[in-house]
Design an enzyme around this catalytic site. Structure first.
Site, PDB file in Angstrom:
ATOM      1  N   ASP A 129       0.864  -1.176   0.000  1.00 41.68           N
ATOM      2  CA  ASP A 129       0.000   0.000   0.000  1.00 41.68           C
ATOM      3  C   ASP A 129       0.906   1.232   0.000  1.00 41.68           C
ATOM      4  O   ASP A 129       2.126   1.123  -0.234  1.00 41.68           O
ATOM      5  CB  ASP A 129      -0.992  -0.047   1.177  1.00 41.68           C
ATOM      6  CG  ASP A 129      -0.323   0.122   2.540  1.00 41.68           C
ATOM      7  OD1 ASP A 129       0.925   0.216   2.602  1.00 41.68           O
ATOM      8  OD2 ASP A 129      -1.050   0.160   3.545  1.00 41.68           O
ATOM      9  N   HIS A 130       0.306   2.389   0.279  1.00 43.98           N
ATOM     10  CA  HIS A 130       1.075   3.637   0.283  1.00 43.98           C
ATOM     11  C   HIS A 130       2.172   3.630   1.351  1.00 43.98           C
ATOM     12  O   HIS A 130       3.268   4.123   1.116  1.00 43.98           O
ATOM     13  CB  HIS A 130       0.123   4.823   0.508  1.00 43.98           C
ATOM     14  CG  HIS A 130      -0.738   4.662   1.723  1.00 43.98           C
ATOM     15  ND1 HIS A 130      -1.761   3.746   1.787  1.00 43.98           N
ATOM     16  CD2 HIS A 130      -0.715   5.276   2.941  1.00 43.98           C
ATOM     17  CE1 HIS A 130      -2.342   3.810   2.969  1.00 43.98           C
ATOM     18  NE2 HIS A 130      -1.716   4.729   3.697  1.00 43.98           N
ATOM     19  N   CYS A 180       3.061  -3.227   4.226  1.00 46.03           N
ATOM     20  CA  CYS A 180       2.169  -2.130   4.605  1.00 46.03           C
ATOM     21  C   CYS A 180       2.802  -1.440   5.805  1.00 46.03           C
ATOM     22  O   CYS A 180       4.009  -1.567   6.010  1.00 46.03           O
ATOM     23  CB  CYS A 180       0.749  -2.632   4.866  1.00 46.03           C
ATOM     24  SG  CYS A 180       0.574  -3.825   6.209  1.00 46.03           S
ATOM     25  N   GLY A 181       2.025  -0.712   6.586  1.00 53.21           N
ATOM     26  CA  GLY A 181       2.623  -0.015   7.719  1.00 53.21           C
ATOM     27  C   GLY A 181       3.187  -0.973   8.750  1.00 53.21           C
ATOM     28  O   GLY A 181       4.284  -0.775   9.266  1.00 53.21           O
ATOM     29  N   THR A 182       2.423  -2.007   9.052  1.00 56.59           N
ATOM     30  CA  THR A 182       2.833  -2.982  10.077  1.00 56.59           C
ATOM     31  C   THR A 182       3.138  -4.365   9.525  1.00 56.59           C
ATOM     32  O   THR A 182       3.716  -5.195  10.234  1.00 56.59           O
ATOM     33  CB  THR A 182       1.698  -3.166  11.105  1.00 56.59           C
ATOM     34  OG1 THR A 182       0.543  -3.661  10.396  1.00 56.59           O
ATOM     35  CG2 THR A 182       1.342  -1.870  11.802  1.00 56.59           C
ATOM     36  N   GLY A 183       2.661  -4.660   8.338  1.00 57.35           N
ATOM     37  CA  GLY A 183       2.729  -6.020   7.782  1.00 57.35           C
ATOM     38  C   GLY A 183       1.538  -6.872   8.205  1.00 57.35           C
ATOM     39  O   GLY A 183       1.257  -7.910   7.602  1.00 57.35           O
ATOM     40  N   GLY A 206      -1.919  -6.212   8.459  1.00 56.97           N
ATOM     41  CA  GLY A 206      -3.107  -6.235   7.589  1.00 56.97           C
ATOM     42  C   GLY A 206      -2.855  -7.051   6.342  1.00 56.97           C
ATOM     43  O   GLY A 206      -3.733  -7.822   5.895  1.00 56.97           O
ATOM     44  N   HIS A 215      10.061 -23.457   9.512  1.00 56.64           N
ATOM     45  CA  HIS A 215       9.092 -24.195  10.334  1.00 56.64           C
ATOM     46  C   HIS A 215       7.663 -24.093   9.811  1.00 56.64           C
ATOM     47  O   HIS A 215       6.905 -25.050   9.918  1.00 56.64           O
ATOM     48  CB  HIS A 215       9.108 -23.673  11.772  1.00 56.64           C
ATOM     49  CG  HIS A 215      10.371 -24.007  12.504  1.00 56.64           C
ATOM     50  ND1 HIS A 215      10.476 -23.933  13.874  1.00 56.64           N
ATOM     51  CD2 HIS A 215      11.593 -24.410  12.065  1.00 56.64           C
ATOM     52  CE1 HIS A 215      11.709 -24.279  14.255  1.00 56.64           C
ATOM     53  NE2 HIS A 215      12.406 -24.561  13.164  1.00 56.64           N
ATOM     54  N   ASN A 216       7.283 -22.917   9.315  1.00 56.64           N
ATOM     55  CA  ASN A 216       5.891 -22.708   8.865  1.00 56.64           C
ATOM     56  C   ASN A 216       5.751 -22.803   7.358  1.00 56.64           C
ATOM     57  O   ASN A 216       4.650 -22.646   6.836  1.00 56.64           O
ATOM     58  CB  ASN A 216       5.368 -21.335   9.306  1.00 56.64           C
ATOM     59  CG  ASN A 216       5.710 -20.960  10.731  1.00 56.64           C
ATOM     60  OD1 ASN A 216       6.244 -19.882  10.984  1.00 56.64           O
ATOM     61  ND2 ASN A 216       5.430 -21.836  11.671  1.00 56.64           N
ATOM     62  N   ARG A 225       6.633   0.818   8.641  1.00 51.49           N
ATOM     63  CA  ARG A 225       6.684   1.854   9.669  1.00 51.49           C
ATOM     64  C   ARG A 225       7.371   1.371  10.941  1.00 51.49           C
ATOM     65  O   ARG A 225       7.536   2.139  11.892  1.00 51.49           O
ATOM     66  CB  ARG A 225       5.263   2.336   9.996  1.00 51.49           C
ATOM     67  CG  ARG A 225       4.641   3.114   8.841  1.00 51.49           C
ATOM     68  CD  ARG A 225       3.207   3.521   9.139  1.00 51.49           C
ATOM     69  NE  ARG A 225       2.686   4.376   8.058  1.00 51.49           N
ATOM     70  CZ  ARG A 225       1.399   4.542   7.788  1.00 51.49           C
ATOM     71  NH1 ARG A 225       0.482   3.914   8.518  1.00 51.49           N
ATOM     72  NH2 ARG A 225       1.016   5.322   6.802  1.00 51.49           N
ATOM     73  N   ARG A 263       7.893 -33.291  12.001  1.00 46.03           N
ATOM     74  CA  ARG A 263       7.004 -32.496  12.871  1.00 46.03           C
ATOM     75  C   ARG A 263       6.572 -31.199  12.184  1.00 46.03           C
ATOM     76  O   ARG A 263       5.430 -30.764  12.355  1.00 46.03           O
ATOM     77  CB  ARG A 263       7.658 -32.220  14.225  1.00 46.03           C
ATOM     78  CG  ARG A 263       8.830 -31.263  14.211  1.00 46.03           C
ATOM     79  CD  ARG A 263       9.418 -31.145  15.623  1.00 46.03           C
ATOM     80  NE  ARG A 263      10.404 -30.091  15.745  1.00 46.03           N
ATOM     81  CZ  ARG A 263      11.675 -30.206  15.329  1.00 46.03           C
ATOM     82  NH1 ARG A 263      12.090 -31.317  14.744  1.00 46.03           N
ATOM     83  NH2 ARG A 263      12.525 -29.209  15.492  1.00 46.03           N
ATOM     84  N   HIS A 264       7.468 -30.616  11.390  1.00 48.49           N
ATOM     85  CA  HIS A 264       7.092 -29.378  10.704  1.00 48.49           C
ATOM     86  C   HIS A 264       6.139 -29.666   9.545  1.00 48.49           C
ATOM     87  O   HIS A 264       5.173 -28.931   9.326  1.00 48.49           O
ATOM     88  CB  HIS A 264       8.341 -28.648  10.207  1.00 48.49           C
ATOM     89  CG  HIS A 264       9.239 -28.214  11.325  1.00 48.49           C
ATOM     90  ND1 HIS A 264       8.773 -27.546  12.429  1.00 48.49           N
ATOM     91  CD2 HIS A 264      10.569 -28.386  11.525  1.00 48.49           C
ATOM     92  CE1 HIS A 264       9.774 -27.310  13.258  1.00 48.49           C
ATOM     93  NE2 HIS A 264      10.883 -27.815  12.727  1.00 48.49           N
ATOM     94  N   ARG A 308       2.706 -30.246  10.961  1.00 46.31           N
ATOM     95  CA  ARG A 308       2.040 -29.031  11.460  1.00 46.31           C
ATOM     96  C   ARG A 308       1.569 -28.141  10.312  1.00 46.31           C
ATOM     97  O   ARG A 308       0.491 -27.538  10.384  1.00 46.31           O
ATOM     98  CB  ARG A 308       2.999 -28.270  12.386  1.00 46.31           C
ATOM     99  CG  ARG A 308       3.233 -29.027  13.684  1.00 46.31           C
ATOM    100  CD  ARG A 308       4.450 -28.550  14.446  1.00 46.31           C
ATOM    101  NE  ARG A 308       4.713 -29.412  15.593  1.00 46.31           N
ATOM    102  CZ  ARG A 308       5.835 -29.400  16.295  1.00 46.31           C
ATOM    103  NH1 ARG A 308       6.811 -28.556  15.981  1.00 46.31           N
ATOM    104  NH2 ARG A 308       5.996 -30.226  17.312  1.00 46.31           N
TER     105      ARG A 308
HETATM  106  C1  RB5 Z   1      -2.248   2.376   6.564  1.00 42.93           C
HETATM  107  O1  RB5 Z   1      -2.357   3.569   7.276  1.00 42.93           O
HETATM  108  C2  RB5 Z   1      -2.053   1.197   7.497  1.00 42.93           C
HETATM  109  O2  RB5 Z   1      -3.222   0.962   8.227  1.00 42.93           O
HETATM  110  C3  RB5 Z   1      -1.640  -0.018   6.725  1.00 42.93           C
HETATM  111  O3  RB5 Z   1      -0.474   0.268   6.020  1.00 42.93           O
HETATM  112  C4  RB5 Z   1      -1.310  -1.282   7.489  1.00 42.93           C
HETATM  113  O4  RB5 Z   1      -0.416  -1.040   8.521  1.00 42.93           O
HETATM  114  C5  RB5 Z   1      -2.416  -2.141   7.875  1.00 42.93           C
HETATM  115  O5  RB5 Z   1      -2.209  -3.234   8.450  1.00 42.93           O
END
Ligand code: RB5
Length: 154
Positions: free
Chosen positions: A9-10, A66-69, A71, A99-100, A110, A134-135, A138
């Protein structure tokens, strides 16, 4: 040639460009989906494009940013045969591959520095799924959750 599809995303756009350049330098075939600049873009749209291609075997790996990975991982994991994992350092990237059997790496632009993201990506790509029973067992249980109906397991 190994193929990697990237999406963002952005919030992940700038990091996606950096990782794409690195992958090309390493000799991967690369394609990109999602934001074309830092204008707001809905991350599930990029997750769908990348996850569908990995799911269909058109790419060896996916990378979603994304910002956190987080979503991105939630969205990508809705697709069959996708095991999308957020990694925050080299160790978590290596372990989720081994493992996964993760096939999509999700990164939070971010939350990590670009230099660290490059190292995480390289750790992910150089690790291989462990075939220790085991892996394998699973991961098969994760696959079977695709058919989860809410009934208790026997
Ligand atoms: C966008 O602002 C933010 O919500 C998105 O990048 C992401 O972190 C969602 O999981």
């Amino acid at each position: 040639m190994r193929t990697v599809v990237l999406g963002s995303d952005h919030a992940g756009f700038a990091l996606r460009r950096i990782l794409t350049t690195r992958l090309v330098d390493l000799g991967y075939a690369v394609s990109e989906y999602g934001a074309t600049d830092e204008t707001a873009y809905d991350y599930p749209d990029a997750a769908r494009e990348v996850a569908r291609r990995v799911s269909k075997g058109e790419a060896d790996f996916g990378v979603l940013i994304c910002g956190t990975g987080i979503g991105m991982s939630m969205a990508a994991n809705k697709c069959p045969e996708i095991r999308a994992a957020v990694a925050w350092n080299e160790e978590s990237a290596r372990l989720t591959r081994e493992h996964n059997h993760a096939n999509v790496l999700c990164l939070g632009a971010r939350l990590i520095e670009p230099d660290e993201a490059v190292k995480i990506l390289e750790a992910f790509l150089s690790a291989a799924p462990s075939m220790e029973p085991r892996h394998v067992r699973r991961v098969q249980k994760i696959r079977e959750l695709g058919e989860c109906t809410g009934a208790p397991s026997t």
